[in-house]
Design a protein around this motif. Structure first.
Motif, PDB file in Angstrom:
ATOM      1  N   GLY A 106       0.807  -1.210   0.000  1.00  8.97           N
ATOM      2  CA  GLY A 106       0.000   0.000   0.000  1.00  8.97           C
ATOM      3  C   GLY A 106       0.845   1.268   0.000  1.00  8.97           C
ATOM      4  N   PHE A 107       0.243   2.356  -0.424  1.00 13.65           N
ATOM      5  CA  PHE A 107       0.886   3.672  -0.422  1.00 13.65           C
ATOM      6  C   PHE A 107       0.593   4.422   0.865  1.00 13.65           C
ATOM      7  N   ASP A 114       0.799  12.449   0.052  1.00  6.90           N
ATOM      8  CA  ASP A 114       0.035  13.473  -0.651  1.00  6.90           C
ATOM      9  C   ASP A 114      -0.480  12.997  -2.010  1.00  6.90           C
ATOM     10  N   LEU A 115      -0.140  11.764  -2.390  1.00  9.96           N
ATOM     11  CA  LEU A 115      -0.607  11.245  -3.668  1.00  9.96           C
ATOM     12  C   LEU A 115      -2.127  11.108  -3.684  1.00  9.96           C
ATOM     13  N   SER A 116      -2.726  11.475  -4.781  1.00  9.10           N
ATOM     14  CA  SER A 116      -4.168  11.290  -4.927  1.00  9.10           C
ATOM     15  C   SER A 116      -4.470   9.816  -5.143  1.00  9.10           C
ATOM     16  N   LEU A 117      -5.722   9.451  -4.927  1.00  8.01           N
ATOM     17  CA  LEU A 117      -6.133   8.068  -5.123  1.00  8.01           C
ATOM     18  C   LEU A 117      -5.959   7.655  -6.585  1.00  8.01           C
ATOM     19  N   SER A 118      -6.213   8.569  -7.491  1.00  3.78           N
ATOM     20  CA  SER A 118      -6.045   8.237  -8.915  1.00  3.78           C
ATOM     21  C   SER A 118      -4.575   7.970  -9.238  1.00  3.78           C
ATOM     22  N   ALA A 119      -3.661   8.724  -8.636  1.00  8.13           N
ATOM     23  CA  ALA A 119      -2.233   8.492  -8.855  1.00  8.13           C
ATOM     24  C   ALA A 119      -1.810   7.148  -8.274  1.00  8.13           C
ATOM     25  N   ILE A 120      -2.341   6.828  -7.094  1.00  5.84           N
ATOM     26  CA  ILE A 120      -2.040   5.537  -6.473  1.00  5.84           C
ATOM     27  C   ILE A 120      -2.523   4.394  -7.366  1.00  5.84           C
ATOM     28  N   GLY A 125      -1.526  -0.003 -10.798  1.00  6.67           N
ATOM     29  CA  GLY A 125      -1.926  -0.699 -12.021  1.00  6.67           C
ATOM     30  C   GLY A 125      -0.732  -1.179 -12.832  1.00  6.67           C
ATOM     31  N   ILE A 126       0.329  -0.393 -12.857  1.00 11.69           N
ATOM     32  CA  ILE A 126       1.543  -0.804 -13.568  1.00 11.69           C
ATOM     33  C   ILE A 126       2.129  -2.056 -12.920  1.00 11.69           C
ATOM     34  N   ILE A 153      -8.351  -0.411  -5.124  1.00 12.35           N
ATOM     35  CA  ILE A 153      -7.357  -1.192  -5.863  1.00 12.35           C
ATOM     36  C   ILE A 153      -7.933  -2.561  -6.244  1.00 12.35           C
ATOM     37  N   ILE A 154      -8.640  -3.189  -5.317  1.00  9.14           N
ATOM     38  CA  ILE A 154      -9.246  -4.490  -5.611  1.00  9.14           C
ATOM     39  C   ILE A 154     -10.255  -4.361  -6.744  1.00  9.14           C
ATOM     40  N   GLN A 155     -11.110  -3.350  -6.660  1.00  4.71           N
ATOM     41  CA  GLN A 155     -12.136  -3.169  -7.687  1.00  4.71           C
ATOM     42  C   GLN A 155     -11.515  -2.920  -9.062  1.00  4.71           C
TER      43      GLN A 155
END
Length: 613
Positions: A106-107, A114-120, A125-126, A153-155
């Motif tokens: 996890g991040f 400060d990372l956004s959820l979309s960035a995480i 994903g990579i 992340i699971i979804q």
């Protein structure tokens, strides 16, 4: 159903233990994941040692191999290479009946990210894509402190891949996550999001893990997993270590199996020896298909009675309100400081703000000063809390102490870095920034600490934030301000402003926000002080007219004071055209400046109110 899930349907499977523990014991001087490229034979040997000890499942050496964590080692461009190498190494070590889980960490950990959820999701994903393409048998999402992060992340993974997912949360508390969610409920959410196996790993040893699982239900159409740490962390000769307790670890593993755990391995501090004892201790056990749950005893949280007290946010919305900043001394002669406090109290100032070692310079503790003010005066102390000097433990203790002495008005700030102060070699902490500290204080207002445990009484913090309008582009500052509001800040105190145009600009930029502002006014005490503010304080620029005026009277203290007061009064006139909140910053303990300006403010605001009536 894949082979891995088919095996779990009828059997208890044993996973491996820690990778980093062994590598660090052998002198690792970089991140463990780097060894996939530089020392693949060492990683393969550890995998093989776990398999030889009895592990049915091994995990790839990729826990911390995401872009952000690898940046610290200059390896961010090697994300895919490290993952591909990790899978290849695991495949070379595996037997025909060994399952390989691709590991992703996890991040959002204990320290704020400060990372956004979309960035995480992008970076995760990579990792997931690379692991799946390399041929892992399943995915292991482990050491996730944040439920929102893991469910998302699971979804996202489930939308792309039909592959077994093991999802494990990490909890500092045996019953609750950091957000106060019950662990049992959180695991059900993971299952509903698409995980096949749900459970816990890290932070706790086997004893406390067993306590947690006594409250956890068996999932429908799914399985439980548990990867405990070897023990609590200890220090031996300045080195961190875990207890050598492999035999004990194996005996508690029996209890975890009886609590319904179907997949069991080890986390920090565990070795092949631990896995060996798990293997031997549970060999005769069968999977549990029914269990009795021990209900969690709910904590009762008392709410604080505040009906007789009006906070600063309410005051400033109702009427013009004045707060004055007064620095605590750098020495133990507090006589002048408390004489000045009494003068502010007698002048009916609404609150005195107490900075927290401002400019990274050592001063008397503001919480000690606030305690004496609460005991001996009627003026309200507004205590600044900086993230620079205290870690998450100290910050929470500080908040609890403030609540205990009845200080509810606080200003959360990230803090000036130590290098600008009188002890430039001092370490900065910054476990969280001002937004993170605000979120902690708001959790305290709900009666919950950062472990998710109950405080048994809710705090009543009214949280202020700092706002610096002395920037070239206000748009960016306003966006940061909006994020602070989202974190839970209720009102804002600005840095000192030295132009009427800036005050008007702040009003225009913030009038859409439903939060009060206290506009900062700080008197200039001399021509040299004006030069310092203009040339050395970031963001503050005085007009050439003001500098010329102070230069003209630089040898006359009384005329300098008159000029300073006159300029401040003009600024105060503009403040009260647009705002109810006035923040007077006392220069060099010269409380006479603040008292005169406060009296002027009250005169003009009362005149205006009378005119309205």
């Amino acid at each position: 159903m894949t082979q891995l899930l088919q095996a779990l349907k009828h059997n208890i499977l044993i996973a491996d233990g820690a990778m980093g523990t062994i590598l660090y014991s052998e002198g690792l001087d970089t991140c463990p994941e780097a060894y996939n490229l530089s020392h693949p034979e060492k990683v393969e040997h550890i995998h093989r040692s776990y398999i030889d000890a009895g592990a049915d499942i091994i995990q790839t050496n990729t826990y911390g191999a995401n872009f952000e964590k690898l940046k610290a080692y200059g390896l961010e461009h090697k994300v895919k290479d490290i993952h591909q190498a990790a899978v290849k190494i695991a495949q070379q070590a595996a037997n025909d009946d060994t399952y390989i889980l691709g590991t992703v960490g996890g991040f959002r950990g204990v320290r704020q990210e400060d990372l956004s959820l979309s960035a995480i999701q992008y970076h995760t994903g990579i990792q997931v894509d690379t692991l799946v393409e390399a041929g892992v048998d399943g995915l292991l999402f482990e050491t996730y402190y944040d439920l929102e992060e893991l469910t998302n992340i699971i979804q996202a993974t489930r939308r792309k891949y039909d592959i077994p997912i093991v999802a494990q949360l990490t909890a500092s508390n045996t019953n609750y996550l950091r957000d106060g969610s019950e662990i049992n409920s959180a695991l059900q959410q993971l299952k509903a999001s698409g995980a096949d196996v749900v459970g816990l790993n890290c932070h706790h040893g086997p004893h406390h893990m067993q306590q947690s699982f006594s409250h956890i239900e068996l999932p429908d159409d799914g399985y439980l997993s548990c990867y405990p740490n070897a023990s609590l962390l200890d220090i031996d000769n300045s080195e961190f270590k875990y207890s050598d307790n492999a035999e004990y670890f194996g005996s508690v593993a029996q209890k975890l199996i009886n609590e319904g755990v179907r997949l069991i391995g080890g986390c920090c501090g565990t070795t092949p020896e631990h896995i060996k004892f798990i293997k031997s201790s549970i060999k005769d056990l069968k999977p549990v298909t029914h269990k009795d749950i021990i209900p969690i005893t709910k904590h009762q949280t008392k709410t604080t009675t505040t009906s007789s007290k009006v906070n600063l946010t309410t005051k400033v919305k109702q009427r013009p309100t004045i707060i004055v900043e007064l620095d605590t001394p750098k020495h133990l002669d507090t006589s002048l400081f408390f004489r000045n406090i009494k003068k502010l109290d007698d002048a009916d100032i609404d609150a005195v703000t107490l900075a927290d070692n401002s400019l990274a310079t050592v001063r008397i503790s503001n919480i000690a000063a606030a305690s004496l003010i609460k005991q001996n005066y009627n003026i309200e102390p507004l205590v600044h809390i900086t993230c620079r000097d205290r870690n998450l433990i100290g910050l929470q203790s500080h908040l609890l102490g403030l609540s205990l002495i009845g200080v509810d008005e606080i200003l959360t700030i990230t803090g000036d870095p130590s290098k600008i102060g009188n002890l430039p070699g001092a370490m900065n902490v910054f476990d969280v920034n001002s937004k993170g500290l605000t979120e902690i204080a708001q959790r305290f207002n709900q009666g919950i600490n950062t472990d998710g445990d109950a405080l048994k009484q809710a705090t009543n913090f009214n949280i202020a934030g700092a706002f610096d309008p002395n920037v070239r582009k206000l748009d960016g500052a306003i966006r940061r301000l909006e994020k602070k509001i989202d974190s839970g800040m209720n009102y804002f105190i600005t840095q000192p402003v030295y132009s009427k145009e800036k005050i008007k600009a702040v009003y225009e930029a913030t009038k859409h926000l439903n939060v009060p502002f206290f506009i900062g006014i700080m008197p200039i005490t001399s021509y040299n002080n004006a030069l310092f503010l203009h040339n050395e304080v970031p963001g503050i620029k005085l007009s050439e007219e003001i500098l010329t005026q102070f230069e003209a009277v630089k040898n006359d203290k009384e005329k300098t004071r008159e000029l300073s007061i006159s300029i401040c009064k003009e600024l105060i006139d503009t403040v009260h055209e647009y705002f109810n909140g006035l923040y007077l910053i006392t220069p060099f303990q010269r409380v006479d400046f603040s008292l005169e300006l406060a009296a002027y403010s009250k005169t003009i605001t009362s005149t205006k109110q009378e005119a309205i009536l």
